[in-house]
Design a protein around this motif. Structure first.
Motif, PDB file in Angstrom:
ATOM      1  N   SER A 104       0.814  -1.219   0.000  1.00  0.00           N
ATOM      2  CA  SER A 104       0.000   0.000   0.000  1.00  0.00           C
ATOM      3  C   SER A 104       0.847   1.268   0.000  1.00  0.00           C
ATOM      4  O   SER A 104       0.307   2.365   0.161  1.00  0.00           O
ATOM      5  N   GLU A 105       2.157   1.090  -0.153  1.00  0.00           N
ATOM      6  CA  GLU A 105       3.085   2.216  -0.117  1.00  0.00           C
ATOM      7  C   GLU A 105       2.932   3.012   1.180  1.00  0.00           C
ATOM      8  O   GLU A 105       2.935   4.249   1.184  1.00  0.00           O
ATOM      9  N   GLY A 106       2.767   2.282   2.289  1.00  0.00           N
ATOM     10  CA  GLY A 106       2.703   2.895   3.607  1.00  0.00           C
ATOM     11  C   GLY A 106       1.332   3.318   4.063  1.00  0.00           C
ATOM     12  O   GLY A 106       1.156   3.735   5.214  1.00  0.00           O
ATOM     13  N   ALA A 107       0.314   3.189   3.207  1.00  0.00           N
ATOM     14  CA  ALA A 107      -1.033   3.630   3.586  1.00  0.00           C
ATOM     15  C   ALA A 107      -1.681   2.704   4.601  1.00  0.00           C
ATOM     16  O   ALA A 107      -2.524   3.126   5.405  1.00  0.00           O
ATOM     17  N   ARG A 108      -1.313   1.434   4.581  1.00  0.00           N
ATOM     18  CA  ARG A 108      -1.895   0.462   5.514  1.00  0.00           C
ATOM     19  C   ARG A 108      -0.781  -0.337   6.142  1.00  0.00           C
ATOM     20  O   ARG A 108       0.213  -0.656   5.506  1.00  0.00           O
ATOM     21  N   ARG A 109      -0.978  -0.673   7.400  1.00  0.00           N
ATOM     22  CA  ARG A 109       0.047  -1.430   8.117  1.00  0.00           C
ATOM     23  C   ARG A 109      -0.518  -2.701   8.757  1.00  0.00           C
ATOM     24  O   ARG A 109       0.096  -3.267   9.647  1.00  0.00           O
TER      25      ARG A 109
END
Length: 278
Positions: A104-109
């Motif tokens: 997510s390119e950092g949008a979700r973890r």
């Protein structure tokens, strides 16, 4: 987690990735409702299985990918009563969640499997390659690449409810059990701590977690026993430290849940540790 009436039917295989468990199994065992604290992804090799989970009642046949999210309550039975065979990779949450951040390119973890069963030849082939890379000789680059490909293909857009989506009251009850699974809280104790009636607690707890408070307590005790056995604890010590009445009590519940005796499970881990030390 796999099983069998014979310890040879359940094997923990050396994995090159820290925290990952590789398991091979062949079994006709009917698994009781239980959960794992890891992500599980596997491939049915022979036969078939029917199971119910938080994502519905499903059937999986040879060639199908099977998945389970952490904390997801599920069971499993062979189709037609015949043994089925499968391989599984159990992934620590931090590993899958790191992949989620990458995808997510950092949008979700936080990662979540959408489909409990995937009928997808390309993903099945990707799993075979990943399993071979994790349990054999391969570069870290190849293993990471295949894991990203597989989890990307299995993620899907829809997301099931995560086990953290519970009310504050039920979160308190669950935390009481998680913090001291060997303790023996009464239903009244849990209900009082949550500000609920006993009936409200049972109903809301089951709705949020898929298990009654008692069944959840037993699952957490089994989880604690598994961790102790994996670290080399004796059966008697693991039973006592986990809150079971005695070793036989632990053994009965262990077999019902995972289809393998705690002794056989411990032996597999001895072999697993020796393989890693070689």
């Amino acid at each position: 987690m796999p099983k069998s009436r014979k310890s040879a039917d359940f094997r923990i295989v050396r994995a090159a990735v820290p925290g990952v468990q590789a398991v091979e199994a062949r079994s006709d065992h009917v698994f009781a409702r239980h959960s794992h604290d890891q992500y599980g992804v596997g491939l049915m090799l022979a036969g078939g299985q029917t199971s119910s989970s938080g994502r519905g009642q499903v059937e999986a046949l040879a060639g199908d990918i099977i998945t389970v999210n952490p904390g997801e309550v599920h069971d499993g039975a062979p189709l037609g009563g015949a043994p089925r065979a499968w391989r599984m990779l159990y992934l620590p949450p931090h590993l899958a969640d790191t992949v989620a951040a990458d995808l997510s390119e950092g949008a979700r973890r936080d990662y979540a499997f959408h489909l409990p069963v995937a009928h997808h030849a390309a993903l099945a082939d990707c799993f075979r390659r990943l399993y071979a890379a994790v349990t054999g000789e391969a570069t870290a680059l190849l293993r990471e690449q295949l894991l990203l490909e597989l989890l990307h293909g299995l993620q899907g857009d829809a997301r099931p409810d995560r086990p953290t989506s519970v009310t504050a009251a039920i979160a308190r009850a669950r935390a009481m059990i998680d913090d001291a699974p060997a303790a023996a809280p009464s239903l009244a104790d849990l209900a009082a701590a949550c500000g609920l009636s006993r009936f409200q607690l049972v109903r809301q707890f089951a709705r949020a977690t898929g298990l009654t408070p008692h069944a959840y307590l037993i699952q957490r005790r089994i989880d604690a026993a598994r961790a102790l056995l994996a670290r080399g604890s004796t059966l008697a010590d693991a039973a006592a430290a986990s809150g079971f009445a005695d070793q036989s009590h632990m053994t009965r519940l262990f077999i019902r849940t995972y289809g393998i005796t705690p002794g056989a499970y411990a032996c597999n881990f001895v072999q697993y540790r020796r393989a890693h030390e070689d």
